[in-house]
Design a protein around this motif. Structure first.
Motif, PDB file in Angstrom:
ATOM      1  N   ALA A  77      -6.317  -3.932  -7.080  1.00 28.33           N
ATOM      2  CA  ALA A  77      -6.894  -3.475  -6.069  1.00 28.33           C
ATOM      3  C   ALA A  77      -8.140  -4.118  -5.649  1.00 28.33           C
ATOM      4  CB  ALA A  77      -7.604  -1.967  -6.281  1.00 28.33           C
ATOM      5  N   ALA A  78      -8.349  -4.497  -4.164  1.00 28.80           N
ATOM      6  CA  ALA A  78      -9.180  -5.545  -3.989  1.00 28.80           C
ATOM      7  C   ALA A  78      -9.890  -5.021  -2.776  1.00 28.80           C
ATOM      8  CB  ALA A  78      -8.524  -6.989  -4.003  1.00 28.80           C
ATOM      9  N   ALA A  79     -11.184  -5.525  -2.196  1.00 27.10           N
ATOM     10  CA  ALA A  79     -11.729  -5.440  -1.022  1.00 27.10           C
ATOM     11  C   ALA A  79     -11.201  -6.720  -0.089  1.00 27.10           C
ATOM     12  CB  ALA A  79     -13.139  -5.181  -1.125  1.00 27.10           C
ATOM     13  N   ILE A  80     -10.817  -6.635   0.948  1.00 22.67           N
ATOM     14  CA  ILE A  80     -10.262  -7.766   1.700  1.00 22.67           C
ATOM     15  C   ILE A  80     -11.008  -7.790   3.198  1.00 22.67           C
ATOM     16  CG2 ILE A  80      -8.057  -7.941   0.616  1.00 22.67           C
ATOM     17  CD1 ILE A  80      -6.879  -6.273   2.661  1.00 22.67           C
ATOM     18  N   ALA A  81     -10.933  -8.732   3.772  1.00 25.06           N
ATOM     19  CA  ALA A  81     -11.512  -9.043   4.989  1.00 25.06           C
ATOM     20  C   ALA A  81     -10.528  -8.949   6.039  1.00 25.06           C
ATOM     21  CB  ALA A  81     -12.288 -10.040   5.288  1.00 25.06           C
ATOM     22  N   GLY A  82     -10.444  -8.132   7.212  1.00 27.09           N
ATOM     23  CA  GLY A  82      -9.418  -8.051   8.147  1.00 27.09           C
ATOM     24  C   GLY A  82      -9.254  -6.809   8.780  1.00 27.09           C
ATOM     25  N   ASP A  83      -8.169  -6.489   9.203  1.00 24.63           N
ATOM     26  CA  ASP A  83      -8.134  -4.993   9.744  1.00 24.63           C
ATOM     27  C   ASP A  83      -7.899  -3.818   8.810  1.00 24.63           C
ATOM     28  OD1 ASP A  83      -7.448  -6.285  12.156  1.00 24.63           O
ATOM     29  OD2 ASP A  83      -5.549  -6.391  12.191  1.00 24.63           O
ATOM     30  N   TYR A  84      -7.651  -4.209   7.453  1.00 21.73           N
ATOM     31  CA  TYR A  84      -7.981  -3.245   6.331  1.00 21.73           C
ATOM     32  C   TYR A  84      -9.035  -3.569   5.543  1.00 21.73           C
ATOM     33  CZ  TYR A  84      -3.232  -2.372   8.078  1.00 21.73           C
ATOM     34  OH  TYR A  84      -2.081  -2.154   8.703  1.00 21.73           O
ATOM     35  N   GLN A  85      -9.748  -2.644   4.826  1.00 25.72           N
ATOM     36  CA  GLN A  85     -10.789  -2.962   3.878  1.00 25.72           C
ATOM     37  C   GLN A  85     -10.262  -3.138   2.291  1.00 25.72           C
ATOM     38  OE1 GLN A  85     -11.279  -0.685   6.764  1.00 25.72           O
ATOM     39  NE2 GLN A  85     -11.781  -2.596   7.422  1.00 25.72           N
ATOM     40  N   ILE A  86      -9.265  -2.243   2.109  1.00 25.16           N
ATOM     41  CA  ILE A  86      -8.918  -2.417   0.751  1.00 25.16           C
ATOM     42  C   ILE A  86      -7.147  -2.510   0.543  1.00 25.16           C
ATOM     43  CG2 ILE A  86      -8.528  -0.982  -1.428  1.00 25.16           C
ATOM     44  CD1 ILE A  86     -11.135  -0.115  -1.097  1.00 25.16           C
ATOM     45  N   ILE A  87      -6.674  -3.307  -0.250  1.00 26.27           N
ATOM     46  CA  ILE A  87      -5.426  -3.292  -0.426  1.00 26.27           C
ATOM     47  C   ILE A  87      -5.091  -2.902  -2.167  1.00 26.27           C
ATOM     48  CG2 ILE A  87      -5.361  -5.673  -1.259  1.00 26.27           C
ATOM     49  CD1 ILE A  87      -2.180  -5.907  -0.208  1.00 26.27           C
ATOM     50  N   ALA A  88      -3.964  -2.011  -2.259  1.00 27.37           N
ATOM     51  CA  ALA A  88      -3.889  -1.600  -3.602  1.00 27.37           C
ATOM     52  C   ALA A  88      -2.307  -1.380  -4.026  1.00 27.37           C
ATOM     53  CB  ALA A  88      -4.298  -0.070  -3.812  1.00 27.37           C
ATOM     54  N   ASP A  89      -1.914  -2.124  -5.238  1.00 31.29           N
ATOM     55  CA  ASP A  89      -0.704  -2.063  -5.624  1.00 31.29           C
ATOM     56  C   ASP A  89      -0.347  -0.973  -6.671  1.00 31.29           C
ATOM     57  OD1 ASP A  89       1.785  -2.557  -7.069  1.00 31.29           O
ATOM     58  OD2 ASP A  89       1.606  -4.677  -7.189  1.00 31.29           O
ATOM     59  N   VAL A  90       0.306   0.180  -6.443  1.00 27.47           N
ATOM     60  CA  VAL A  90       0.701   1.254  -7.088  1.00 27.47           C
ATOM     61  C   VAL A  90       1.976   1.090  -7.528  1.00 27.47           C
ATOM     62  CG1 VAL A  90       0.971   2.695  -4.949  1.00 27.47           C
ATOM     63  CG2 VAL A  90       0.393   3.701  -7.197  1.00 27.47           C
ATOM     64  N   THR A  91       1.804   1.898  -8.895  1.00 25.23           N
ATOM     65  CA  THR A  91       3.364   1.934  -9.417  1.00 25.23           C
ATOM     66  C   THR A  91       3.521   3.435 -10.190  1.00 25.23           C
ATOM     67  OG1 THR A  91       2.325   1.132 -11.701  1.00 25.23           O
ATOM     68  CG2 THR A  91       3.533  -0.525 -10.228  1.00 25.23           C
ATOM     69  N   VAL A  92       4.546   4.015  -9.622  1.00 25.28           N
ATOM     70  CA  VAL A  92       4.726   5.363  -9.946  1.00 25.28           C
ATOM     71  C   VAL A  92       6.377   5.377 -10.617  1.00 25.28           C
ATOM     72  CG1 VAL A  92       2.910   6.576  -8.577  1.00 25.28           C
ATOM     73  CG2 VAL A  92       5.114   5.950  -7.459  1.00 25.28           C
ATOM     74  N   SER A  93       6.752   6.874 -10.599  1.00 27.58           N
ATOM     75  CA  SER A  93       8.107   6.937 -11.260  1.00 27.58           C
ATOM     76  C   SER A  93       9.164   7.191 -10.216  1.00 27.58           C
ATOM     77  CB  SER A  93       8.174   8.226 -12.121  1.00 27.58           C
ATOM     78  OG  SER A  93       7.806   9.479 -11.647  1.00 27.58           O
ATOM     79  N   ASP A  94       8.558   7.749  -8.963  1.00 31.89           N
ATOM     80  CA  ASP A  94       9.804   8.079  -8.000  1.00 31.89           C
ATOM     81  C   ASP A  94       9.001   8.140  -6.611  1.00 31.89           C
ATOM     82  OD1 ASP A  94       8.716  10.398  -8.357  1.00 31.89           O
ATOM     83  OD2 ASP A  94      10.451  11.135  -9.636  1.00 31.89           O
ATOM     84  N   MET A  95       9.547   8.482  -5.672  1.00 39.58           N
ATOM     85  CA  MET A  95       9.079   8.462  -4.344  1.00 39.58           C
ATOM     86  C   MET A  95       8.490   9.971  -4.253  1.00 39.58           C
ATOM     87  SD  MET A  95       9.546   6.071  -2.348  1.00 39.58           S
ATOM     88  CE  MET A  95      10.849   4.980  -1.663  1.00 39.58           C
ATOM     89  N   PRO A  96       8.802  10.935  -4.869  1.00 42.29           N
ATOM     90  CA  PRO A  96       7.758  12.230  -4.686  1.00 42.29           C
ATOM     91  C   PRO A  96       6.460  12.021  -5.395  1.00 42.29           C
ATOM     92  CG  PRO A  96      10.090  13.029  -5.222  1.00 42.29           C
ATOM     93  CD  PRO A  96      10.136  11.408  -5.149  1.00 42.29           C
ATOM     94  N   ALA A  97       6.498  11.202  -6.434  1.00 43.86           N
ATOM     95  CA  ALA A  97       5.313  10.852  -7.122  1.00 43.86           C
ATOM     96  C   ALA A  97       4.562   9.973  -6.403  1.00 43.86           C
ATOM     97  CB  ALA A  97       5.579  10.051  -8.410  1.00 43.86           C
ATOM     98  N   LEU A  98       4.894   9.246  -5.628  1.00 43.25           N
ATOM     99  CA  LEU A  98       4.254   8.259  -4.516  1.00 43.25           C
ATOM    100  C   LEU A  98       3.578   9.209  -3.298  1.00 43.25           C
ATOM    101  CD1 LEU A  98       3.275   5.521  -3.525  1.00 43.25           C
ATOM    102  CD2 LEU A  98       5.762   5.225  -2.270  1.00 43.25           C
TER     103      LEU A  98
END
Length: 317
Positions: A260-281
């Motif tokens: 997870a990082a704060a970034i400059a641009g159209d978005y303020q944060i990007i995060a990489d998330v890992t879960v077991s399946d689509m319902p969990a996401l």
């Protein structure tokens, strides 16, 4: 490959301390040292997990690329071959691939204006300079070990500081130590000393100084799917300025967040998330406490990781 219970514990221990001795690990896990050493060595030799290093830089930029049809794999391969990329992912969504590039601050104009436009298959791209890290992959901790084991295994030499460090000017020997640890973060002090031409004691002392002063960052690189986390996504988050810090810290407290990082641009944060399946996401995006601080969330599914933690991953099919 999906890890069994002991393999997950061994990898989790390496994530806490990439140089943890097998003897200490076995004592904390309550397993025989011979068993832990054998199983751990097998994981490392097979490539299922790798302990590698990255030399931090004072500037980092995320690149979201859009490619001409049929060139995504060639583009991700070209980006992965750059020595300054830490991760390269093929994704769904508005961009075809996302990469992180570390560099000297003065190199940003050359990289963004001259080097990247020549990437094979590139149609156009958007750059997002990193302002601050809330978590990098060396701070990712799947919930495998007990709190007591985590505390016993944690190393003061390998914290996830989240700081974009100014590089020190290193001596030749220190530079060679960094190069060796980048290739094999578990290389013994005896082997490091032989490689650099110093005593084992000197190799230990200088390596520990390099780690303590964040001149090299060690991490255990592994596919999340090996932990049964088969769904990985990038969350592009918009938030008002007063909520960015709290949002980033809330994300960094969650075990499913790899990055997870704060970034400059159209978005303020990007995060990489890992879960077991689509319902969990879905539940993670819609029913988590952090969502109260977000204005909007765009989701890109990760299709293929060509590079993680500075290390090439599997060859695309």
């Amino acid at each position: 490959m999906v890890f069994d219970a002991l393999e997950r514990q061994i990898v989790a221990a390496l994530q806490l301390d990439p140089r943890c001795p097998w003897r200490k690990m076995a004592a904390v896990l309550g397993e025989a040292e011979r068993t832990v050493a054998r199983r751990g060595s097998q994981l490392l030799e097979s490539g299922a997990v790798a302990v590698v290093g990255i030399r931090p830089q004072p500037a980092a930029v995320l690149i979201e690329m859009r490619c001409t049809p049929g060139t995504v794999r060639a583009a991700t391969q070209a980006l992965a071959q750059r020595s300054d990329t830490t991760f390269v992912y093929a994704t769904t969504g508005s961009g075809d691939c996302v990469a992180e590039i570390l560099m000297e601050t003065g190199r940003m104009a050359d990289v963004l204006s001259d080097e990247l436009p020549s990437t094979i298959g590139l149609r156009d791209s958007t750059s997002y300079p990193v302002l601050r890290y809330f978590r990098t992959i060396r701070g990712w901790r799947p919930e495998v070990l007990s709190p007591g084991s985590v505390e016993a295994l944690r190393s003061s030499l390998t914290p996830d500081s989240g700081i974009l460090e100014v590089r020190h000017d290193l001596s030749r020997q220190d530079s060679e130590l960094v190069e060796a640890l980048c290739a094999d973060g578990r290389m013994s002090y005896e082997a490091l000393g032989r490689r650099v031409g110093v005593s084992e004691a000197t190799a230990r002392r200088r390596s520990e100084w390099l780690l303590a002063n964040n001149q090299i960052q060690l991490r255990a690189v592994v596919e999340p799917g090996a932990f049964g986390l088969d769904v990985e996504a990038l969350l592009w988050i918009r938030a008002s300025p007063q909520h960015v810090e709290q949002l980033g810290k809330s994300l960094a407290d969650l075990p499913m967040i790899r990055y997870a990082a704060a970034i400059a641009g159209d978005y303020q944060i990007i995060a990489d998330v890992t879960v077991s399946d689509m319902p969990a996401l879905y539940r993670f995006i819609t029913a988590s406490d952090w969502a109260q601080y977000a204005s909007t969330v765009d989701v890109s599914m990760l299709l293929d990781a060509r590079k993680r933690g500075g290390r090439f991953m599997r060859t695309p099919r």
